[in-house]
Design an enzyme around this catalytic site. Sequence first.
Site, PDB file in Angstrom:
ATOM      1  N   PRO A 100      91.733  68.165  19.224  1.00 50.37           N
ATOM      2  CA  PRO A 100      92.120  67.074  18.315  1.00 50.37           C
ATOM      3  C   PRO A 100      93.631  67.007  18.098  1.00 50.37           C
ATOM      4  O   PRO A 100      94.134  66.020  17.599  1.00 50.37           O
ATOM      5  CB  PRO A 100      91.390  67.401  17.012  1.00 50.37           C
ATOM      6  CG  PRO A 100      90.643  68.655  17.214  1.00 50.37           C
ATOM      7  CD  PRO A 100      90.818  69.127  18.609  1.00 50.37           C
ATOM      8  N   GLU A 127      87.289  77.789  16.357  1.00 52.36           N
ATOM      9  CA  GLU A 127      88.298  77.151  15.500  1.00 52.36           C
ATOM     10  C   GLU A 127      89.551  76.765  16.270  1.00 52.36           C
ATOM     11  O   GLU A 127      90.468  76.179  15.720  1.00 52.36           O
ATOM     12  CB  GLU A 127      88.672  78.084  14.345  1.00 52.36           C
ATOM     13  CG  GLU A 127      87.503  78.518  13.489  1.00 52.36           C
ATOM     14  CD  GLU A 127      86.678  77.340  12.969  1.00 52.36           C
ATOM     15  OE1 GLU A 127      87.280  76.355  12.525  1.00 52.36           O
ATOM     16  OE2 GLU A 127      85.438  77.429  13.001  1.00 52.36           O
ATOM     17  N   ARG A 165      85.844  55.461  36.186  1.00 51.46           N
ATOM     18  CA  ARG A 165      85.744  53.998  36.238  1.00 51.46           C
ATOM     19  C   ARG A 165      86.944  53.330  36.891  1.00 51.46           C
ATOM     20  O   ARG A 165      86.821  52.247  37.441  1.00 51.46           O
ATOM     21  CB  ARG A 165      85.607  53.426  34.832  1.00 51.46           C
ATOM     22  CG  ARG A 165      84.275  53.667  34.181  1.00 51.46           C
ATOM     23  CD  ARG A 165      84.310  53.144  32.766  1.00 51.46           C
ATOM     24  NE  ARG A 165      84.754  51.746  32.727  1.00 51.46           N
ATOM     25  CZ  ARG A 165      83.986  50.707  33.038  1.00 51.46           C
ATOM     26  NH1 ARG A 165      82.755  50.895  33.390  1.00 51.46           N
ATOM     27  NH2 ARG A 165      84.472  49.488  33.003  1.00 51.46           N
ATOM     28  N   ASP A 180      88.173  44.925  31.553  1.00 51.36           N
ATOM     29  CA  ASP A 180      87.635  45.607  30.377  1.00 51.36           C
ATOM     30  C   ASP A 180      88.602  45.540  29.215  1.00 51.36           C
ATOM     31  O   ASP A 180      89.793  45.378  29.378  1.00 51.36           O
ATOM     32  CB  ASP A 180      87.421  47.097  30.684  1.00 51.36           C
ATOM     33  CG  ASP A 180      86.109  47.334  31.368  1.00 51.36           C
ATOM     34  OD1 ASP A 180      85.353  46.376  31.522  1.00 51.36           O
ATOM     35  OD2 ASP A 180      85.878  48.484  31.756  1.00 51.36           O
TER      36      ASP A 180
HETATM   37  N1  ADE Z   1      87.738  69.047  20.435  1.00 49.76           N
HETATM   38  C1  ADE Z   1      87.313  68.886  19.164  1.00 49.76           C
HETATM   39  N2  ADE Z   1      87.582  67.661  18.709  1.00 49.76           N
HETATM   40  C2  ADE Z   1      88.206  66.991  19.726  1.00 49.76           C
HETATM   41  C3  ADE Z   1      88.735  65.682  19.859  1.00 49.76           C
HETATM   42  N3  ADE Z   1      88.708  64.796  18.875  1.00 49.76           N
HETATM   43  N4  ADE Z   1      89.308  65.359  21.034  1.00 49.76           N
HETATM   44  C4  ADE Z   1      89.388  66.262  22.038  1.00 49.76           C
HETATM   45  N5  ADE Z   1      88.896  67.500  21.961  1.00 49.76           N
HETATM   46  C5  ADE Z   1      88.308  67.863  20.810  1.00 49.76           C
END
Ligand code: ADE
Length: 248
Positions: A100, A127, A165, A180
């Site tokens: 993330p 984590e 794709r 797209d």
């Molecule tokens: N691992 C956990 N959440 C993620 C996300 N939003 N994007 C990429 N990898 C992740």
Amino acid sequence: MHIDIITLFPHMFQGPFEEGILRRAREKGLLSIALHDLRAFGVGKHRQVDDVPYGGAPGMLLRPEPIVAAVESILDRPVFRGADTAVEVETLPPIILLTPQGRPLTQAVVKELARHDRLVLICGRYEGVDERVREFLVTDEISIGDYVLSGGELAAMVLVDAVTRVLPGALGYERGAEEDSFASGLLEGPQYTRPPEFRGRQVPDVLLSGHHERIAAWRRDQALKRTRERRPDLLEKRTSSEDPSSGE
Ligand code: ADE
């Protein structure tokens, strides 16, 4: 395109890669995927892959050694930029950590990744991962959105699907991916198929008119309208050459 995926859960990938466009792309030889079980590179008798964070914090972190061992075994060369190792980063395929904290995956990033003939994806878990993996191993970090998944596996599947794709020949028809949503910077407008009338609801006349220019103009108007209503941020991001007011 060859994609190596390092994961603690290789079985998670079985369904999605065996259907539809991904399956066809693999059958046509446009795409090959190798799944690598991180556990096989674990430390010691118990093949340990994770440990508690130094300094104390909840949860477990992935240790650096199994991840580095996996990537170096897959690429068959030193990759970790240790204090005494010289690594020619320019000659490496992108080594991407799904997290993330990464840069957001957009259609522009998808196209950029599709230009490489090999990608290595590392699925984070627990984590997080030891910071040295970020600093001295990976060459890129990608997020699929501002939410936290239980691991990078689903994110890797999303990335592989989107990249596949746009590989030439993958769709079986060439214009699809370009048309797209997002390729043009606009959302796609409404689309219709048979029947022309369904429970009293008609397909817009213009689409049945056979008048190609009017249809194209209508589609563009609808795409702009939809984008303005749902994602005005996309219109702001477009460059002036694509400015909707330019009448292009
Ligand atoms: N691992 C956990 N959440 C993620 C996300 N939003 N994007 C990429 N990898 C992740």
